[in-house]
Motif scaffolding. Structure first.
Motif, PDB file in Angstrom:
ATOM      1  N   LEU A 204       0.835  -1.204   0.000  1.00 45.90           N
ATOM      2  CA  LEU A 204       0.000   0.000   0.000  1.00 45.90           C
ATOM      3  C   LEU A 204       0.872   1.258   0.000  1.00 45.90           C
ATOM      4  O   LEU A 204       0.578   2.228  -0.703  1.00 45.90           O
ATOM      5  CB  LEU A 204      -0.947  -0.011   1.206  1.00 45.90           C
ATOM      6  CG  LEU A 204      -1.973   1.113   1.283  1.00 45.90           C
ATOM      7  CD1 LEU A 204      -2.835   1.181   0.028  1.00 45.90           C
ATOM      8  CD2 LEU A 204      -2.835   0.942   2.533  1.00 45.90           C
TER       9      LEU A 204
ATOM     10  N   LEU B 188      -9.397   3.151  -4.928  1.00 45.98           N
ATOM     11  CA  LEU B 188      -8.952   2.424  -3.750  1.00 45.98           C
ATOM     12  C   LEU B 188     -10.060   2.428  -2.706  1.00 45.98           C
ATOM     13  O   LEU B 188     -10.752   3.431  -2.526  1.00 45.98           O
ATOM     14  CB  LEU B 188      -7.706   3.100  -3.168  1.00 45.98           C
ATOM     15  CG  LEU B 188      -6.943   2.350  -2.094  1.00 45.98           C
ATOM     16  CD1 LEU B 188      -6.253   1.115  -2.670  1.00 45.98           C
ATOM     17  CD2 LEU B 188      -5.908   3.250  -1.448  1.00 45.98           C
TER      18      LEU B 188
ATOM     19  N   THR C 209     -14.193   4.578   0.197  1.00 51.02           N
ATOM     20  CA  THR C 209     -13.853   4.280  -1.185  1.00 51.02           C
ATOM     21  C   THR C 209     -13.694   5.582  -1.956  1.00 51.02           C
ATOM     22  O   THR C 209     -14.414   6.547  -1.704  1.00 51.02           O
ATOM     23  CB  THR C 209     -14.922   3.356  -1.830  1.00 51.02           C
ATOM     24  OG1 THR C 209     -14.448   2.873  -3.076  1.00 51.02           O
ATOM     25  CG2 THR C 209     -16.258   4.043  -2.004  1.00 51.02           C
TER      26      THR C 209
ATOM     27  N   LEU D 161      -7.273   7.588  -5.164  1.00 50.08           N
ATOM     28  CA  LEU D 161      -6.035   8.021  -4.534  1.00 50.08           C
ATOM     29  C   LEU D 161      -5.444   9.164  -5.350  1.00 50.08           C
ATOM     30  O   LEU D 161      -5.371   9.090  -6.575  1.00 50.08           O
ATOM     31  CB  LEU D 161      -5.071   6.836  -4.483  1.00 50.08           C
ATOM     32  CG  LEU D 161      -3.880   6.900  -3.566  1.00 50.08           C
ATOM     33  CD1 LEU D 161      -4.289   7.199  -2.135  1.00 50.08           C
ATOM     34  CD2 LEU D 161      -3.122   5.574  -3.617  1.00 50.08           C
TER      35      LEU D 161
ATOM     36  N   TRP E 277      -7.510  -3.371   2.562  1.00 47.48           N
ATOM     37  CA  TRP E 277      -7.759  -2.505   1.423  1.00 47.48           C
ATOM     38  C   TRP E 277      -7.902  -3.343   0.165  1.00 47.48           C
ATOM     39  O   TRP E 277      -7.515  -4.502   0.124  1.00 47.48           O
ATOM     40  CB  TRP E 277      -6.639  -1.479   1.256  1.00 47.48           C
ATOM     41  CG  TRP E 277      -5.265  -2.085   1.074  1.00 47.48           C
ATOM     42  CD1 TRP E 277      -4.414  -2.500   2.057  1.00 47.48           C
ATOM     43  CD2 TRP E 277      -4.610  -2.364  -0.157  1.00 47.48           C
ATOM     44  NE1 TRP E 277      -3.265  -3.002   1.517  1.00 47.48           N
ATOM     45  CE2 TRP E 277      -3.354  -2.934   0.154  1.00 47.48           C
ATOM     46  CE3 TRP E 277      -4.945  -2.187  -1.490  1.00 47.48           C
ATOM     47  CZ2 TRP E 277      -2.440  -3.339  -0.824  1.00 47.48           C
ATOM     48  CZ3 TRP E 277      -4.039  -2.580  -2.467  1.00 47.48           C
ATOM     49  CH2 TRP E 277      -2.807  -3.133  -2.125  1.00 47.48           C
ATOM     50  N   THR E 278      -8.475  -2.721  -0.864  1.00 44.09           N
ATOM     51  CA  THR E 278      -8.578  -3.346  -2.168  1.00 44.09           C
ATOM     52  C   THR E 278      -8.491  -2.263  -3.236  1.00 44.09           C
ATOM     53  O   THR E 278      -8.882  -1.115  -3.004  1.00 44.09           O
ATOM     54  CB  THR E 278      -9.892  -4.153  -2.328  1.00 44.09           C
ATOM     55  OG1 THR E 278      -9.848  -4.885  -3.559  1.00 44.09           O
ATOM     56  CG2 THR E 278     -11.114  -3.267  -2.306  1.00 44.09           C
ATOM     57  N   VAL E 279      -7.958  -2.628  -4.373  1.00 44.28           N
ATOM     58  CA  VAL E 279      -7.939  -1.723  -5.511  1.00 44.28           C
ATOM     59  C   VAL E 279      -9.338  -1.739  -6.108  1.00 44.28           C
ATOM     60  O   VAL E 279      -9.917  -2.800  -6.306  1.00 44.28           O
ATOM     61  CB  VAL E 279      -6.890  -2.167  -6.552  1.00 44.28           C
ATOM     62  CG1 VAL E 279      -7.008  -1.347  -7.821  1.00 44.28           C
ATOM     63  CG2 VAL E 279      -5.491  -2.062  -5.965  1.00 44.28           C
TER      64      VAL E 279
END
Length: 128
Positions: free
Chosen positions: A8, A25, A35, A38, A118-120
């Motif tokens: 990250l 992100l 959400t 970035l 987290w997740t993309v």
């Protein structure tokens, strides 16, 4: 997270170095799922300053978010790259149930050390 996720941190550093604001992100922090996209810190500061400047009551705070220029301290030499400690999200929403708040998206600064997962990508939500 007491030990920030290195991947990250690397993603945040890449966004900073390439000045991209398109990386979607989603992060989990204590009490919230957020959400958004970035953004480089300088762009985030610029956008926050714009919002504050537009408000008669908040205008005096805008100067705190105005970029001091190149960040070289007047030396003409760029400062060494610093590993990011915060994520800067724009058009971001706190997900609450099936709703995203605020409706128009907001600007969030999140300590990377506070991110537990987290997740993309953007998570779906309903604006109804």
């Amino acid at each position: 997270m007491s030990n920030p996720d290195g991947l990250l941190v690397d993603i945040a550093a890449m966004v900073e170095s390439e000045h991209s604001n398109q990386m979607p992100l989603t992060v989990v922090v204590p009490g919230a799922v957020i959400t958004g996209r970035l953004a480089p810190e300088s762009l985030w500061h610029e956008r926050v300053a714009e919002v504050l400047t537009a408000s008669e009551h908040l205008k005096p705070f805008a100067a705190m978010f105005t970029s001091p220029g190149t960040g070289d301290g007047g030396t003409g030499v760029a400062p060494p790259a610093v590993r990011p400690t915060h994520l800067h999200l724009h058009v971001a929403r706190i997900l609450q149930g099936s709703h995203g708040l605020p409706h128009t998206g907001g600007m969030y600064r999140i300590a990377i050390a506070d991110v537990s997962s987290w997740t993309v990508g953007d998570l779906s939500y309903s604006d109804r």
